[in-house]
Design a protein around this motif. Structure first.
Motif, PDB file in Angstrom:
ATOM      1  N   THR A 207       0.329  43.638  32.079  1.00  0.00           N
ATOM      2  CA  THR A 207       1.565  43.547  31.307  1.00  0.00           C
ATOM      3  C   THR A 207       1.300  43.577  29.813  1.00  0.00           C
ATOM      4  OG1 THR A 207       1.491  41.125  31.355  1.00  0.00           O
ATOM      5  CG2 THR A 207       2.740  42.231  33.107  1.00  0.00           C
ATOM      6  N   ARG A 208       2.315  43.999  29.086  1.00  0.00           N
ATOM      7  CA  ARG A 208       2.321  43.903  27.619  1.00  0.00           C
ATOM      8  C   ARG A 208       3.526  43.050  27.231  1.00  0.00           C
ATOM      9  NH1 ARG A 208       3.040  48.568  26.694  1.00  0.00           N
ATOM     10  NH2 ARG A 208       5.153  48.687  25.839  1.00  0.00           N
ATOM     11  N   ARG A 209       3.294  41.957  26.525  1.00  0.00           N
ATOM     12  CA  ARG A 209       4.349  41.027  26.165  1.00  0.00           C
ATOM     13  C   ARG A 209       4.473  40.885  24.651  1.00  0.00           C
ATOM     14  NH1 ARG A 209       5.631  37.580  30.640  1.00  0.00           N
ATOM     15  NH2 ARG A 209       4.247  37.961  32.438  1.00  0.00           N
ATOM     16  N   ASN A 210       5.680  40.490  24.203  1.00  0.00           N
ATOM     17  CA  ASN A 210       5.865  40.217  22.784  1.00  0.00           C
ATOM     18  C   ASN A 210       5.461  38.772  22.495  1.00  0.00           C
ATOM     19  OD1 ASN A 210       7.965  38.626  23.727  1.00  0.00           O
ATOM     20  ND2 ASN A 210       9.584  39.998  23.019  1.00  0.00           N
ATOM     21  N   ARG A 211       5.642  38.337  21.264  1.00  0.00           N
ATOM     22  CA  ARG A 211       5.190  36.997  20.885  1.00  0.00           C
ATOM     23  C   ARG A 211       5.944  35.910  21.626  1.00  0.00           C
ATOM     24  NH1 ARG A 211       4.404  37.413  14.273  1.00  0.00           N
ATOM     25  NH2 ARG A 211       2.720  38.977  14.312  1.00  0.00           N
ATOM     26  N   ALA A 212       7.155  36.219  22.043  1.00  0.00           N
ATOM     27  CA  ALA A 212       7.939  35.231  22.778  1.00  0.00           C
ATOM     28  C   ALA A 212       7.584  35.203  24.258  1.00  0.00           C
ATOM     29  CB  ALA A 212       9.427  35.518  22.607  1.00  0.00           C
ATOM     30  N   GLY A 213       6.705  36.096  24.673  1.00  0.00           N
ATOM     31  CA  GLY A 213       6.289  36.129  26.062  1.00  0.00           C
ATOM     32  C   GLY A 213       7.088  37.063  26.944  1.00  0.00           C
ATOM     33  N   ARG A 214       8.086  37.766  26.380  1.00  0.00           N
ATOM     34  CA  ARG A 214       8.890  38.674  27.186  1.00  0.00           C
ATOM     35  C   ARG A 214       8.092  39.931  27.510  1.00  0.00           C
ATOM     36  NH1 ARG A 214      12.171  43.058  26.991  1.00  0.00           N
ATOM     37  NH2 ARG A 214      11.733  43.427  24.781  1.00  0.00           N
ATOM     38  N   VAL A 215       8.179  40.373  28.759  1.00  0.00           N
ATOM     39  CA  VAL A 215       7.469  41.581  29.179  1.00  0.00           C
ATOM     40  C   VAL A 215       8.134  42.802  28.545  1.00  0.00           C
ATOM     41  CG1 VAL A 215       6.826  43.045  31.137  1.00  0.00           C
ATOM     42  CG2 VAL A 215       6.739  40.557  31.358  1.00  0.00           C
TER      43      VAL A 215
END
Length: 359
Positions: A156-164
């Motif tokens: 997976t690749r996630r943003n800083r907030a952890g959203r995929v």
């Protein structure tokens, strides 16, 4: 650029065994924690399909996946059942490649929602997909519906907030316990708001496709099909150099499988099926083969732009020469296919066509 939330996703991966962490314990008062079961040991249910919203389908009849489980770190198993009779599958001796692509797509979408925390309503934008048949015989239709098991490894690749924000996947598909396909690919995931904002930059007509010419579809037998409802290309014609053929995409937005629900673009699995039909017809004509004896051994796709419903889509194919495929025990013929709208290549595909004695 998209296989869309209605078209194809995903795929599958090798089972892995998790390692047990070492620790100093007193065996008299404590037992070692049991090792995580291997992926092959995780039982899945085939009793009922999952809720249709989890695989982005409107019709319950278009849902094929039945269960899923996390089998290790970043690995998952998905169960699916293939019907012996289906509109897109027709009455062929073997399970249709497009039907298998749809199962793979549903497996990826299910994993995203059920196991990766992706919100319902999110848009899935497939950037690339590669699927290869490793054995034809398991795909032969038997006396009962086939049970599929899809083993998937996801990164997976996630943003800083952890959203995929997207993921890549690799894996394998087994039919009734026998290995049949392997695949890999990658996709982006957008929130509904972000997707709508992106698509709103282009004004869509009130009736997509209303002003387009009504192209006449090719005869089913010419493209390896039996049902005229499943023909999505015009009669292929020789185009310039030796081995070159072209046709137009025939879009039927009322088709209950391809357009299970309204879409704002030409779905990727329609482009893949149209490319398959052009490839089969081109190989048959160039090399003097029966189109109905030809099957798809592999497909590679790169979705670089959206194919719009209110624009004419042209398909161009270049057929290569015979090659020996030792794994499949037959020859294959590579075909390069491009989907083009107004001189822009929206999708580039590479298909390997094989002759397999299905009867």
């Amino acid at each position: 650029m998209s296989m869309s939330t209605s078209a194809t996703t995903s795929a599958t991966a090798s089972a892995i065994t998790s390692a047990t962490a070492s620790a100093v314990v007193d065996p008299a008062v404590s037992e070692a924690a049991p090792a995580r079961p291997r992926a092959a040991e995780v039982e899945l249910s085939y009793d009922a399909t999952v809720p249709r919203t989890l695989v982005h389908r409107a019709s319950i009849a278009e849902v094929f996946v039945t269960d899923s489980a996390e089998t290790g770190e970043d690995t998952f198993a998905v169960a699916a059942q293939l019907p012996r009779g289906h509109l897109i599958g027709e009455a062929s001796p073997s399970y249709d490649f497009t039907l298998l692509v749809e199962v793979v797509r549903q497996a990826g979408v299910l994993i995203a929602h059920r196991h990766l925390g992706v919100e319902l309503g999110s848009a899935f934008i497939f950037r690339d997909l590669r699927l290869r048949v490793t054995a034809f015989e398991p795909l032969r239709i038997g006396r009962r519906p086939a049970d599929l098991r899809v083993e998937v490894t996801v990164r997976t690749r996630r943003n800083r907030a952890g959203r995929v924000q997207g993921f890549t996947f690799t894996g394998d598909v087994a039919v009734d316990g026998r290995p049949a396909m392997r695949g890999e690919g990658g996709l982006l995931i957008l929130s509904r708001t972000a997707y709508q904002a992106m698509r709103s930059r282009r004004q869509l007509p009130d009736h997509p496709g209303f002003l387009l010419p009504r192209f006449t579809a090719a005869e089913p037998c010419a493209v390896g099909r039996r049902d005229a409802r499943n023909v999505f290309v015009t009669e292929p014609v020789a185009d310039g150099e030796q081995g070159g053929f072209s046709c137009q995409l025939v879009v039927d937005t009322s088709h209950p499988h391809v357009f299970d629900h309204p879409l704002d673009h030409v779905p990727g699995h329609l482009q893949m099926e149209a490319a398959r039909q052009l490839a089969v017809a081109s190989v048959a004509r160039l090399h003097g083969l029966d189109p109905c004896s030809l099957s798809i051994a592999s497909i590679e796709t790169d979705f670089t732009d959206y194919a719009e419903l209110d624009r004419i889509t042209s398909l161009r194919a270049t057929v290569g020469g015979f090659r020996s495929d030792e794994e499949l025990g037959t020859f294959t013929i590579p075909v390069e296919v491009q989907a083009v709208q107004e001189s822009t290549v929206t999708t580039a595909m590479r298909i390997e066509v094989a002759q397999w004695a299905q009867d």
